[in-house]
Design a protein around this motif. Structure first.
Motif, PDB file in Angstrom:
ATOM      1  N   VAL A 122      42.475  12.761  25.218  1.00 21.29           N
ATOM      2  CA  VAL A 122      42.383  11.377  25.688  1.00 21.29           C
ATOM      3  C   VAL A 122      41.357  11.258  26.805  1.00 21.29           C
ATOM      4  O   VAL A 122      40.491  10.373  26.775  1.00 21.29           O
ATOM      5  N   PHE A 123      41.418  12.150  27.790  1.00 25.12           N
ATOM      6  CA  PHE A 123      40.490  12.049  28.908  1.00 25.12           C
ATOM      7  C   PHE A 123      39.053  12.366  28.496  1.00 25.12           C
ATOM      8  O   PHE A 123      38.106  11.888  29.129  1.00 25.12           O
ATOM      9  N   ASP A 124      38.889  13.147  27.444  1.00 26.34           N
ATOM     10  CA  ASP A 124      37.537  13.480  26.962  1.00 26.34           C
ATOM     11  C   ASP A 124      36.960  12.413  26.031  1.00 26.34           C
ATOM     12  O   ASP A 124      35.804  12.508  25.626  1.00 26.34           O
ATOM     13  N   PRO A 182      37.505   3.540  28.393  1.00 35.59           N
ATOM     14  CA  PRO A 182      37.689   3.001  29.748  1.00 35.59           C
ATOM     15  C   PRO A 182      39.172   3.035  30.118  1.00 35.59           C
ATOM     16  O   PRO A 182      40.006   2.468  29.414  1.00 35.59           O
ATOM     17  N   THR A 183      39.495   3.723  31.201  1.00 38.93           N
ATOM     18  CA  THR A 183      40.893   4.038  31.509  1.00 38.93           C
ATOM     19  C   THR A 183      41.192   3.754  32.970  1.00 38.93           C
ATOM     20  O   THR A 183      40.408   4.099  33.853  1.00 38.93           O
ATOM     21  N   VAL A 184      42.343   3.121  33.199  1.00 38.35           N
ATOM     22  CA  VAL A 184      42.892   2.967  34.544  1.00 38.35           C
ATOM     23  C   VAL A 184      44.108   3.876  34.640  1.00 38.35           C
ATOM     24  O   VAL A 184      45.024   3.785  33.819  1.00 38.35           O
ATOM     25  N   ILE A 185      44.133   4.768  35.626  1.00 36.58           N
ATOM     26  CA  ILE A 185      45.165   5.800  35.733  1.00 36.58           C
ATOM     27  C   ILE A 185      45.919   5.637  37.048  1.00 36.58           C
ATOM     28  O   ILE A 185      45.304   5.527  38.113  1.00 36.58           O
ATOM     29  N   THR A 186      47.229   5.659  36.960  1.00 40.40           N
ATOM     30  CA  THR A 186      48.079   5.645  38.151  1.00 40.40           C
ATOM     31  C   THR A 186      48.869   6.947  38.186  1.00 40.40           C
ATOM     32  O   THR A 186      49.587   7.265  37.235  1.00 40.40           O
ATOM     33  N   GLY A 189      35.444   7.601  38.086  1.00 38.73           N
ATOM     34  CA  GLY A 189      35.145   9.013  37.954  1.00 38.73           C
ATOM     35  C   GLY A 189      35.559   9.539  36.600  1.00 38.73           C
ATOM     36  O   GLY A 189      35.664   8.794  35.625  1.00 38.73           O
ATOM     37  N   THR A 190      35.795  10.835  36.543  1.00 40.45           N
ATOM     38  CA  THR A 190      36.286  11.501  35.339  1.00 40.45           C
ATOM     39  C   THR A 190      37.502  12.341  35.703  1.00 40.45           C
ATOM     40  O   THR A 190      37.732  12.643  36.881  1.00 40.45           O
ATOM     41  N   PRO A 197      34.181   6.898  33.160  1.00 41.35           N
ATOM     42  CA  PRO A 197      35.004   5.939  32.415  1.00 41.35           C
ATOM     43  C   PRO A 197      36.395   5.733  32.981  1.00 41.35           C
ATOM     44  O   PRO A 197      37.095   4.804  32.593  1.00 41.35           O
ATOM     45  N   ALA A 198      36.820   6.613  33.888  1.00 45.99           N
ATOM     46  CA  ALA A 198      38.171   6.516  34.443  1.00 45.99           C
ATOM     47  C   ALA A 198      38.133   5.784  35.783  1.00 45.99           C
ATOM     48  O   ALA A 198      37.213   5.976  36.594  1.00 45.99           O
ATOM     49  N   ARG A 199      39.144   4.952  35.983  1.00 44.44           N
ATOM     50  CA  ARG A 199      39.338   4.325  37.283  1.00 44.44           C
ATOM     51  C   ARG A 199      40.697   4.770  37.804  1.00 44.44           C
ATOM     52  O   ARG A 199      41.727   4.410  37.237  1.00 44.44           O
TER      53      ARG A 199
END
Length: 309
Positions: free
Chosen positions: A185-187, A191-195, A261-262, A280-282
């Motif tokens: 998923v991370f690779d 566009p992803t928002v992560i908590t 970031g990543t 792509p990650a926030r």
């Protein structure tokens, strides 16, 4: 060939919501998944197009999700998904899942389509218009990425509860349960928002909030029973709303501060954030957590009563 089931719902949600959402969940263990479902159902700016379940007894999880949504007046499309982890790690099972509802086997679910296909086809039907929310180990979403190469670029935004982004990180459940899926998923470049845990563990839904939910009609009472089952398991008198906090990162982004970031995952399931303005990650790095906690309870009460709060 099985036709793709379409989501259906009788609800008070807005005709033209800001967010069309697919929810991927391991509902039934930690109560925070059920609370996140309540937040989504009580948010007129979101339309829940369908739910997929993952990790362990996904049929039981799907029936529980359908039952809870039905108590709030929604007839959701719920698809039981991947039972095993992609990494081969054994599934953790608390043992209380679904026991507050002894007749769950009467609940209808859509088990004629694979969850990854349901996710991919619903996203690809409206490229760039559908958000995906992952609040569980990530096998279903990883398999959707592999199912169709267009899935990753067609997701509007992926909202994840997962990881622990500190200088000395802990291995958080959703990530360490399936490192193989998390890496996929991370690779993917979605566009992803992560908590992560460093944010979510700062919030408690205490006794006053739990009793406000319990008093909010049949749906609230059912959610309170799920809270009781989880707090009975943990021995704590409060709920940490990890997944509802993630839901609010979509619904109230003005309450959150993020950094681009990543993300990488090591073999032990630790997550590492690498700042990069073009990544792509926030990552959520701060939030107005008092307001977030109030919003969580208020939206769950609205889901149960159908009334503004």
């Amino acid at each position: 060939m099985t036709d793709r089931p379409e989501a259906s719902s009788h609800s008070t949600q807005a005709t033209d919501p800001e967010h069309e959402v697919l929810l991927d969940t391991d509902i039934g263990s930690d109560v925070d998944d059920a609370l996140a479902l309540g937040v989504l159902l009580g948010s007129p700016e979101a339309r829940l197009r369908g739910v997929t379940t993952v990790y362990g007894d996904t049929l039981l999880r799907a029936r529980l999700a359908h039952r809870l949504a039905g108590l709030a007046g929604h007839d959701l499309t719920v698809v039981p998904g991947t039972r095993e982890t992609l990494s081969g790690k054994e599934v953790w099972w608390a043992g209380h899942e679904g026991k507050a509802f002894p007749d769950l086997d009467t609940e209808p679910v859509h088990d004629g389509i694979a969850a990854e296909r349901f996710l991919a086809e619903n996203v690809l039907a409206r490229p760039g218009a559908v958000d995906v929310m992952g609040i569980a180990p990530l096998a279903n979403i990883a398999r959707a990425i592999a199912y169709d190469t267009g899935f990753s670029s067609a997701v509007r935004t992926l909202y994840l509860m997962g990881g622990h982004f500190a200088s000395d990180p802990k291995a958080e459940h959703n990530i360490v349960s399936d490192v193989t899926a998390a890496r996929a998923v991370f690779d993917s470049g979605i566009p992803t928002v992560i908590t992560g845990l460093e944010i979510t563990t700062r919030v408690r839904i205490g006794r006053d909030g739990i009793e406000a939910i319990r008093a909010a009609g049949g749906y609230g009472e059912a959610l309170a029973r799920e809270i009781d089952a989880w707090t009975g398991f943990t021995g704590e008198g409060w709920s940490v709303p990890h997944d509802p906090i993630t839901a609010l990162s979509m619904l109230r982004p003005d309450l959150y501060e993020t950094r681009n970031g990543t993300v990488t995952v090591d073999d032990e399931g630790h997550t590492w954030f690498h700042p990069d303005p073009s990544g792509p990650a926030r990552l959520v790095v701060d939030a107005d957590l008092e307001q977030v906690a109030d919003e969580i309870v208020g939206r769950i009460v609205r889901a149960s009563t159908g009334l503004p709060t």
